[in-house]
Scaffold this motif. Structure first.
Motif, PDB file in Angstrom:
ATOM      1  N   ILE A   1     -20.152  40.418  21.335  1.00 59.49           N
ATOM      2  CA  ILE A   1     -20.256  41.680  20.582  1.00 59.49           C
ATOM      3  C   ILE A   1     -21.580  42.373  20.902  1.00 59.49           C
ATOM      4  O   ILE A   1     -21.631  43.593  21.078  1.00 59.49           O
ATOM      5  CB  ILE A   1     -20.116  41.395  19.062  1.00 59.49           C
ATOM      6  CG1 ILE A   1     -18.689  40.922  18.741  1.00 59.49           C
ATOM      7  CG2 ILE A   1     -20.484  42.613  18.227  1.00 59.49           C
ATOM      8  CD1 ILE A   1     -18.549  40.204  17.416  1.00 59.49           C
ATOM      9  N   LYS A   2     -22.640  41.587  21.010  1.00 63.78           N
ATOM     10  CA  LYS A   2     -23.963  42.159  21.319  1.00 63.78           C
ATOM     11  C   LYS A   2     -23.920  42.896  22.664  1.00 63.78           C
ATOM     12  O   LYS A   2     -24.386  44.026  22.785  1.00 63.78           O
ATOM     13  CB  LYS A   2     -24.997  41.018  21.353  1.00 63.78           C
ATOM     14  CG  LYS A   2     -26.429  41.502  21.380  1.00 63.78           C
ATOM     15  CD  LYS A   2     -27.392  40.375  21.085  1.00 63.78           C
ATOM     16  CE  LYS A   2     -27.701  39.620  22.364  1.00 63.78           C
ATOM     17  NZ  LYS A   2     -28.574  38.464  22.174  1.00 63.78           N
ATOM     18  N   TYR A   3     -23.307  42.259  23.655  1.00 61.60           N
ATOM     19  CA  TYR A   3     -23.196  42.871  24.982  1.00 61.60           C
ATOM     20  C   TYR A   3     -22.334  44.137  24.924  1.00 61.60           C
ATOM     21  O   TYR A   3     -22.684  45.196  25.441  1.00 61.60           O
ATOM     22  CB  TYR A   3     -22.594  41.840  25.942  1.00 61.60           C
ATOM     23  CG  TYR A   3     -22.336  42.380  27.337  1.00 61.60           C
ATOM     24  CD1 TYR A   3     -23.359  42.411  28.281  1.00 61.60           C
ATOM     25  CD2 TYR A   3     -21.084  42.863  27.694  1.00 61.60           C
ATOM     26  CE1 TYR A   3     -23.133  42.918  29.554  1.00 61.60           C
ATOM     27  CE2 TYR A   3     -20.843  43.373  28.970  1.00 61.60           C
ATOM     28  CZ  TYR A   3     -21.870  43.391  29.890  1.00 61.60           C
ATOM     29  OH  TYR A   3     -21.645  43.905  31.145  1.00 61.60           O
TER      30      TYR A   3
ATOM     31  N   ARG B   1     -23.705  48.046  25.657  1.00 63.43           N
ATOM     32  CA  ARG B   1     -23.147  48.894  26.719  1.00 63.43           C
ATOM     33  C   ARG B   1     -22.610  50.207  26.157  1.00 63.43           C
ATOM     34  O   ARG B   1     -22.697  51.257  26.793  1.00 63.43           O
ATOM     35  CB  ARG B   1     -22.038  48.137  27.448  1.00 63.43           C
ATOM     36  CG  ARG B   1     -22.541  46.957  28.282  1.00 63.43           C
ATOM     37  CD  ARG B   1     -23.182  47.387  29.584  1.00 63.43           C
ATOM     38  NE  ARG B   1     -22.324  48.344  30.295  1.00 63.43           N
ATOM     39  CZ  ARG B   1     -21.256  48.001  31.020  1.00 63.43           C
ATOM     40  NH1 ARG B   1     -20.955  46.735  31.180  1.00 63.43           N
ATOM     41  NH2 ARG B   1     -20.510  48.923  31.592  1.00 63.43           N
ATOM     42  N   LEU B   2     -22.031  50.187  24.976  1.00 61.99           N
ATOM     43  CA  LEU B   2     -21.511  51.424  24.375  1.00 61.99           C
ATOM     44  C   LEU B   2     -22.658  52.330  23.916  1.00 61.99           C
ATOM     45  O   LEU B   2     -22.584  53.552  24.052  1.00 61.99           O
ATOM     46  CB  LEU B   2     -20.575  51.110  23.203  1.00 61.99           C
ATOM     47  CG  LEU B   2     -19.250  50.440  23.587  1.00 61.99           C
ATOM     48  CD1 LEU B   2     -18.448  50.097  22.340  1.00 61.99           C
ATOM     49  CD2 LEU B   2     -18.406  51.320  24.511  1.00 61.99           C
ATOM     50  N   VAL B   3     -23.715  51.725  23.410  1.00 59.14           N
ATOM     51  CA  VAL B   3     -24.882  52.517  22.983  1.00 59.14           C
ATOM     52  C   VAL B   3     -25.487  53.235  24.191  1.00 59.14           C
ATOM     53  O   VAL B   3     -25.903  54.386  24.094  1.00 59.14           O
ATOM     54  CB  VAL B   3     -25.922  51.606  22.278  1.00 59.14           C
ATOM     55  CG1 VAL B   3     -27.248  52.321  22.082  1.00 59.14           C
ATOM     56  CG2 VAL B   3     -25.373  51.130  20.935  1.00 59.14           C
ATOM     57  N   GLU B   4     -25.478  52.575  25.335  1.00 56.38           N
ATOM     58  CA  GLU B   4     -26.043  53.183  26.556  1.00 56.38           C
ATOM     59  C   GLU B   4     -25.370  54.508  26.902  1.00 56.38           C
ATOM     60  O   GLU B   4     -25.992  55.409  27.424  1.00 56.38           O
ATOM     61  CB  GLU B   4     -25.892  52.218  27.748  1.00 56.38           C
ATOM     62  CG  GLU B   4     -26.984  51.161  27.785  1.00 56.38           C
ATOM     63  CD  GLU B   4     -26.645  49.989  28.723  1.00 56.38           C
ATOM     64  OE1 GLU B   4     -27.310  48.958  28.588  1.00 56.38           O
ATOM     65  OE2 GLU B   4     -25.707  50.109  29.562  1.00 56.38           O
TER      66      GLU B   4
ATOM     67  N   LEU C   1     -17.898  39.219  14.143  1.00 57.84           N
ATOM     68  CA  LEU C   1     -16.494  39.602  13.983  1.00 57.84           C
ATOM     69  C   LEU C   1     -15.967  40.619  14.989  1.00 57.84           C
ATOM     70  O   LEU C   1     -14.927  40.422  15.594  1.00 57.84           O
ATOM     71  CB  LEU C   1     -16.293  40.102  12.537  1.00 57.84           C
ATOM     72  CG  LEU C   1     -15.035  40.813  12.093  1.00 57.84           C
ATOM     73  CD1 LEU C   1     -13.852  39.892  12.172  1.00 57.84           C
ATOM     74  CD2 LEU C   1     -15.181  41.320  10.676  1.00 57.84           C
ATOM     75  N   ALA C   2     -16.687  41.732  15.190  1.00 53.50           N
ATOM     76  CA  ALA C   2     -16.092  42.798  16.000  1.00 53.50           C
ATOM     77  C   ALA C   2     -17.127  43.816  16.452  1.00 53.50           C
ATOM     78  O   ALA C   2     -18.233  43.873  15.922  1.00 53.50           O
ATOM     79  CB  ALA C   2     -15.040  43.522  15.154  1.00 53.50           C
ATOM     80  N   CYS C   3     -16.682  44.638  17.392  1.00 57.80           N
ATOM     81  CA  CYS C   3     -17.402  45.862  17.725  1.00 57.80           C
ATOM     82  C   CYS C   3     -16.731  46.957  16.888  1.00 57.80           C
ATOM     83  O   CYS C   3     -15.506  47.070  16.891  1.00 57.80           O
ATOM     84  CB  CYS C   3     -17.231  46.116  19.217  1.00 57.80           C
ATOM     85  SG  CYS C   3     -17.651  47.780  19.704  1.00 57.80           S
TER      86      CYS C   3
ATOM     87  N   ASN D   1     -14.959  54.680  26.734  1.00 57.42           N
ATOM     88  CA  ASN D   1     -15.691  55.821  27.309  1.00 57.42           C
ATOM     89  C   ASN D   1     -14.739  56.933  27.719  1.00 57.42           C
ATOM     90  O   ASN D   1     -15.004  58.112  27.499  1.00 57.42           O
ATOM     91  CB  ASN D   1     -16.540  55.370  28.507  1.00 57.42           C
ATOM     92  CG  ASN D   1     -17.898  54.844  28.060  1.00 57.42           C
ATOM     93  OD1 ASN D   1     -18.771  55.620  27.674  1.00 57.42           O
ATOM     94  ND2 ASN D   1     -18.063  53.539  28.076  1.00 57.42           N
ATOM     95  N   TRP D   2     -13.609  56.557  28.319  1.00 56.08           N
ATOM     96  CA  TRP D   2     -12.616  57.568  28.707  1.00 56.08           C
ATOM     97  C   TRP D   2     -12.135  58.330  27.459  1.00 56.08           C
ATOM     98  O   TRP D   2     -12.053  59.557  27.447  1.00 56.08           O
ATOM     99  CB  TRP D   2     -11.424  56.907  29.427  1.00 56.08           C
ATOM    100  CG  TRP D   2     -10.434  57.935  29.907  1.00 56.08           C
ATOM    101  CD1 TRP D   2     -10.452  58.595  31.098  1.00 56.08           C
ATOM    102  CD2 TRP D   2      -9.305  58.440  29.165  1.00 56.08           C
ATOM    103  NE1 TRP D   2      -9.408  59.498  31.155  1.00 56.08           N
ATOM    104  CE2 TRP D   2      -8.691  59.426  29.981  1.00 56.08           C
ATOM    105  CE3 TRP D   2      -8.775  58.181  27.907  1.00 56.08           C
ATOM    106  CZ2 TRP D   2      -7.561  60.135  29.578  1.00 56.08           C
ATOM    107  CZ3 TRP D   2      -7.644  58.891  27.497  1.00 56.08           C
ATOM    108  CH2 TRP D   2      -7.043  59.859  28.332  1.00 56.08           C
ATOM    109  N   LEU D   3     -11.872  57.564  26.424  1.00 57.91           N
ATOM    110  CA  LEU D   3     -11.381  58.167  25.180  1.00 57.91           C
ATOM    111  C   LEU D   3     -12.427  59.116  24.582  1.00 57.91           C
ATOM    112  O   LEU D   3     -12.096  60.202  24.103  1.00 57.91           O
ATOM    113  CB  LEU D   3     -11.070  57.039  24.180  1.00 57.91           C
ATOM    114  CG  LEU D   3     -10.051  57.310  23.093  1.00 57.91           C
ATOM    115  CD1 LEU D   3      -8.732  57.802  23.653  1.00 57.91           C
ATOM    116  CD2 LEU D   3      -9.831  56.035  22.281  1.00 57.91           C
TER     117      LEU D   3
END
Ligand code: F0G
Length: 481
Positions: free
Chosen positions: A330-332, A336-339, A351-353, A432-434
């Motif tokens: 989840i950390k990874y 990556r999404l924050v980037e 539990l989740a992202c 990211n596409w979404l």
């Protein structure tokens, strides 16, 4: 665990190998659109054959260990007095430190019994945050009201505060003073607070809440369904705990609680649950009701095979390789999404992202369920099944008015030991596409709404049929897959 590569990049590394596998399929986007339409834009109603990655939940979907499977082969099937149950009780004593334990068929059965026995109409139950089934049991079975006493940081989806699952001690005192001690049957703390985005509480906070409970003579109930992740995060984030083991932290947490319950479907990777305590008086108030609702006290609604696997799971769950396996992924995932500035709940929890649907889709009002729309859209764009955790997951009030959720989240769960880095990379790419096509997504409206826990069976439709536009854009750019 996480390993630092020579490039400096840190990646989650699985500390297990797959020796039994299950086939999955990725169906073309046209079929995904058809499947979600048939499911009433509710991912709970999809079938496994229509999905690629099942990230709905970490409940009952984890990979069991070889030792758990082995234990299931050799059990004592006795209805009463089974030695398998006593082996489980030994594991509970060794790992959690509790002398008294009863099995229940899953977490909500524990919530049912505890609410039925301790809560009555007119009572209030303060909690760091509710969970869907907990709230329903407190309100329906006990006739009480569930009050959320979270800290100001809890509802900020973007934050660096390490313990957003804390209860606010001053607000708890004010609540007890306001309603009176006799109206409060127990205070409930939930580890790795599910609906806040899997956020932990600190040990310091748990101790402070306990001090208040002692001061007023109120029992402290711990929902430990996600306890090992909370302990793993305490070890990483709380001063004074960096050299303690997850096992030591778990025991310390359990020692603080007067009454403990858990869903076994998460940390112990097996269907089941339990209620445990060192307080004989509390235990004896619940125990007579066990055979009424669950089964005799040496099986409590579980099969002996499940109890055998849960006993092993109880001992394995405090191993940091298991306690941290979803956390590191989840950390990874979140980093990556924050980037790429995707709105996601931070800091990473257990539990989740969790995608923040109100920021992802600011053009959709809460009355049109942004988290539900994002969850369905993610499925169309990827075949990934996630879960709505927003207003659809709330109950209407007594007059039938919509109760808007504090947070509108799309929860992309990471079951333990199931998915790999390439699955996570795929999810990151499709999110990211979404995000780049978010304007194509509109709201949802109910076409069938059940009277209770409507998120399970409710059916909705896409306003202006936006699902078609989204799937066509996908097909034009990326083809069938
Ligand atoms: N408490 C917490 C914190 C939970 O996360 C859950 C279940 C329960 C209680 C109820 O346990 O499902 O065994 O009856 N959470 C699942 C989820 C359903 O998907 O998050 P259960």
């Amino acid at each position: 665990m996480s390993i630092k590569l020579s490039s400096g990049k840190e990646i989650p590394v699985e500390m297990h190998k797959a020796r039994m596998v299950q086939k999955i399929w990725l169906s073309p986007v046209e079929e995904r659109l058809k499947a979600i339409e048939e499911a009433g834009y509710n991912t709970f109603l999809l079938k496994t054959k229509d999905m690629f990655l099942d990230m709905l939940t970490d409940s009952g979907t984890n990979a069991m260990s070889d030792n758990q499977f082995a234990a299931m082969m050799k059990v004592d099937d006795a209805y009463a007095g089974s030695m398998t149950f006593y082996e489980f009780a030994d594991a509970v004593r060794d790992v959690l430190g509790y002398k008294h334990v009863m099995n229940v068929h899953q977490g909500r059965a524990a919530e049912h019994l505890i609410s039925k026995v301790f809560a009555k109409s007119g009572d209030v139950v303060p909690t760091n945050y509710h969970f869907t089934t907990t709230k329903v049991h407190i309100e329906l079975t006990g006739g009480a009201t569930c009050l959320e006493i979270y800290t100001d940081e809890a509802l900020k989806t973007e934050s660096t505060f390490p313990f957003k699952g804390n209860m606010d001690p001053q607000k708890l005192k004010d609540t007890i003073e306001k309603y009176g001690r006799e109206k409060i049957p127990f205070v409930r703390m939930e580890a790795t607070t599910n609906l806040l985005g899997g956020q932990p509480f600190s040990m310091e906070n748990l101790k402070e809440i306990k001090r208040i409970c002692i001061q007023y003579g109120i029992p402290l109930v711990l929902d430990g369904s996600l306890m090992c992740e909370n302990a793993y995060l305490i070890r990483q984030r709380e001063r004074g705990y960096e050299n303690k083991t997850v096992a030591e932290i778990v025991k310390e947490m359990c020692d603080i609680a007067d009454l403990f319950y858990m869903s076994g479907r998460k940390n112990t990777c097996v269907r089941g649950g339990c209620i445990a305590t060192n307080n004989k008086e509390l235990f004896e108030k619940i125990q007579p009701w066990l055979p009424v609702y669950e089964g005799f006290f040496t099986y409590g609604g579980m099969s002996q095979r499940e109890i055998a696997a849960m006993a092993i799971g109880m001992r394995e769950m405090v191993n940091p390789d298991l306690a941290g396996c979803a956390i590191e992924q989840i950390k990874y995932f979140i980093k990556r999404l924050v980037e790429t500035r995707i709105p996601v709940v931070t800091p990473p929890g257990g539990l989740a992202c969790h995608l923040d649907a109100m920021k992802f889709l600011p053009h959709i009002p809460q009355s049109q369920y942004p988290a539900g729309a994002l969850t369905a859209a993610l499925y169309i764009a990827s075949g990934i099944r996630s879960m709505e955790r927003g207003t659809i997951s709330m109950e209407r009030d007594e007059e039938g008015n919509e109760v808007f959720s504090d947070l509108e989240l799309t929860r992309i769960a990471l079951p333990r030991r199931v998915y790999t880095m390439s699955h996570i990379e795929y999810a990151i790419d499709r999110i990211n596409w979404l995000y780049n096509h978010r304007d194509l997504i509109k709201g949802l409206k109910f076409v069938y709404e059940p009277p209770v826990l409507r998120f399970f069976l409710g059916k909705l439709e896409a306003i202006d049929n936006w699902g078609r536009g989204l799937s066509e854009a996908f097909k034009n750019e990326l083809g069938d897959y």
